[in-house]
Scaffold this active site. Structure first.
Site, PDB file in Angstrom:
ATOM      1  N   ASP A  74      -5.216  -6.169  -0.134  1.00 21.72           N
ATOM      2  CA  ASP A  74      -3.931  -6.362  -0.693  1.00 21.72           C
ATOM      3  C   ASP A  74      -2.974  -7.037   0.460  1.00 21.72           C
ATOM      4  OD1 ASP A  74      -3.916  -5.188  -3.101  1.00 21.72           O
ATOM      5  OD2 ASP A  74      -3.112  -3.142  -2.636  1.00 21.72           O
ATOM      6  N   HIS A  83       8.291  -2.044  -7.413  1.00 23.64           N
ATOM      7  CA  HIS A  83       8.945  -2.752  -6.445  1.00 23.64           C
ATOM      8  C   HIS A  83      10.329  -3.485  -6.760  1.00 23.64           C
ATOM      9  CE1 HIS A  83       5.454  -3.102  -3.151  1.00 23.64           C
ATOM     10  NE2 HIS A  83       6.306  -2.239  -2.719  1.00 23.64           N
ATOM     11  N   CYS A 101       5.532 -11.681  -4.580  1.00 23.08           N
ATOM     12  CA  CYS A 101       4.464 -10.805  -3.890  1.00 23.08           C
ATOM     13  C   CYS A 101       3.762 -11.515  -2.779  1.00 23.08           C
ATOM     14  CB  CYS A 101       3.536 -10.070  -4.641  1.00 23.08           C
ATOM     15  SG  CYS A 101       4.498  -8.532  -5.617  1.00 23.08           S
ATOM     16  N   ARG A 135       8.742   3.676  -4.026  1.00 23.74           N
ATOM     17  CA  ARG A 135       8.183   3.156  -2.674  1.00 23.74           C
ATOM     18  C   ARG A 135       9.085   3.329  -1.355  1.00 23.74           C
ATOM     19  NH1 ARG A 135       3.448   0.105  -3.175  1.00 23.74           N
ATOM     20  NH2 ARG A 135       2.310   0.798  -5.048  1.00 23.74           N
ATOM     21  N   ARG A 146      -2.643   0.597   2.862  1.00 26.75           N
ATOM     22  CA  ARG A 146      -2.139  -0.519   3.186  1.00 26.75           C
ATOM     23  C   ARG A 146      -1.462  -0.491   4.514  1.00 26.75           C
ATOM     24  NH1 ARG A 146       1.269  -3.774  -1.183  1.00 26.75           N
ATOM     25  NH2 ARG A 146       0.881  -5.329   0.219  1.00 26.75           N
TER      26      ARG A 146
END
Length: 283
Positions: free
Chosen positions: A80, A180, A274, A151, A105
């Site tokens: 990612d 997000h 992103c 998040r 991540r």
């Protein structure tokens, strides 16, 4: 579906594009091997070669618009890492470092911080609270909009405000598809935004209505293909090609849509924004 009405041709303002500097990461190791958001299905997998092809087209779009694109080397085992926006928040030459929610991540935050310091961004803060960079912090001229609910911790909003010296406005996300802030809202320019109202709590919708009475509103169909995960330079808007309603709305309001296909990267929950971390220099 709720969309913003078109302006009459004579009322359409002249939009001004500002040259930007972006940081991107080529998805050489892209894969969907775990599920940390509703978009991810390890059983369906992903085509890394196709993801690279789509990413290269996105990079070419930025270069064609006159923007500068810097690259960070991808790291094996971090599929990612292509989603550069999550790696940090860079405002006025200062770097607020990411601290990821999921262990898969976690190593991305230090990797992005190391690159930024090596590029000359020496005024940095490694976040003490969970935050996912520009995934949940979107910067306008006079305010930073900050997402929470899935998040980024609310405490990170306060931490960012203290470090960056900019007002931070909290917005609560309530639909897990839009985990997000940058999946549900994007700045059109320094003073206005486009967003999908259904992604936000009632109080946060009221805040957005008060702050941005002229915002462009997207419908669910466009939001559901991550159409709001877009990047605007003030005139040109790089946007997922499937978001046809939003594209028409942007065009009707004097913006120039630049459609791109990032359907492969969407399998991990990402789109143009992103993949794009903006590097804002000191004033």
């Amino acid at each position: 579906m709720t969309v913003s009405p078109a302006l009459e041709p004579a009322a359409r303002p002249v939009r001004t594009a500002l040259r930007r500097r972006y940081l991107m990461c080529r998805p050489e190791h892209f894969a969907v091997t775990y599920a940390i958001n509703p978009w991810m299905d390890p059983g369906a997998g992903a085509d890394a070669a196709r993801a690279v092809e789509q990413w290269e087209a996105l990079r070419a779009a930025y270069l064609g618009l006159g923007h500068e694109v810097s690259l960070i080397d991808p790291i094996p085992g971090l599929p990612d890492m292509v989603f550069a926006a999550n790696g940090a928040l860079v405002v006025g030459g200062r770097v607020y470092g990411a601290r990821f929610t999921h262990p898969e991540r976690a190593a991305e935050g230090p990797a992005y911080m190391e690159w930024l310091r090596g590029d000359g961004f020496t005024d940095t803060l490694e976040g003490l609270h969970t935050n996912e960079g520009e995934g949940d912090f979107l910067t306008l001229d006079h305010v930073i909009l900050a997402g929470t609910g899935f998040r980024t911790d609310l405490a990170a909003h306060q931490e960012a405000q203290e470090f960056l010296g900019r007002p931070v406005v909290t917005l609560r996300l309530v639909d897990p598809r839009f985990y997000h802030l940058d999946t549900a809202l994007f700045p059109l320019d320094g003073g206005n935004v486009a967003y999908y109202p259904g992604a936000f709590s009632p109080g946060s919708r009221a805040v957005l209505e008060r702050l941005f009475p002229d915002a462009l509103l997207a419908g669910e169909a466009d939001a559901a293909v991550l159409g709001l995960n877009a990047v605007s330079d003030g005139r040109n808007v790089v946007v997922n090609a499937e978001a046809t309603g939003l594209i028409a709305t942007l065009d009707a309001h004097g913006y120039t849509p630049v459609p791109v296909d990032l359907s492969e990267l969407r399998k991990a929950g990402g789109g143009p924004k992103c993949c794009t971390l903006e590097l804002r220099p000191a004033a």
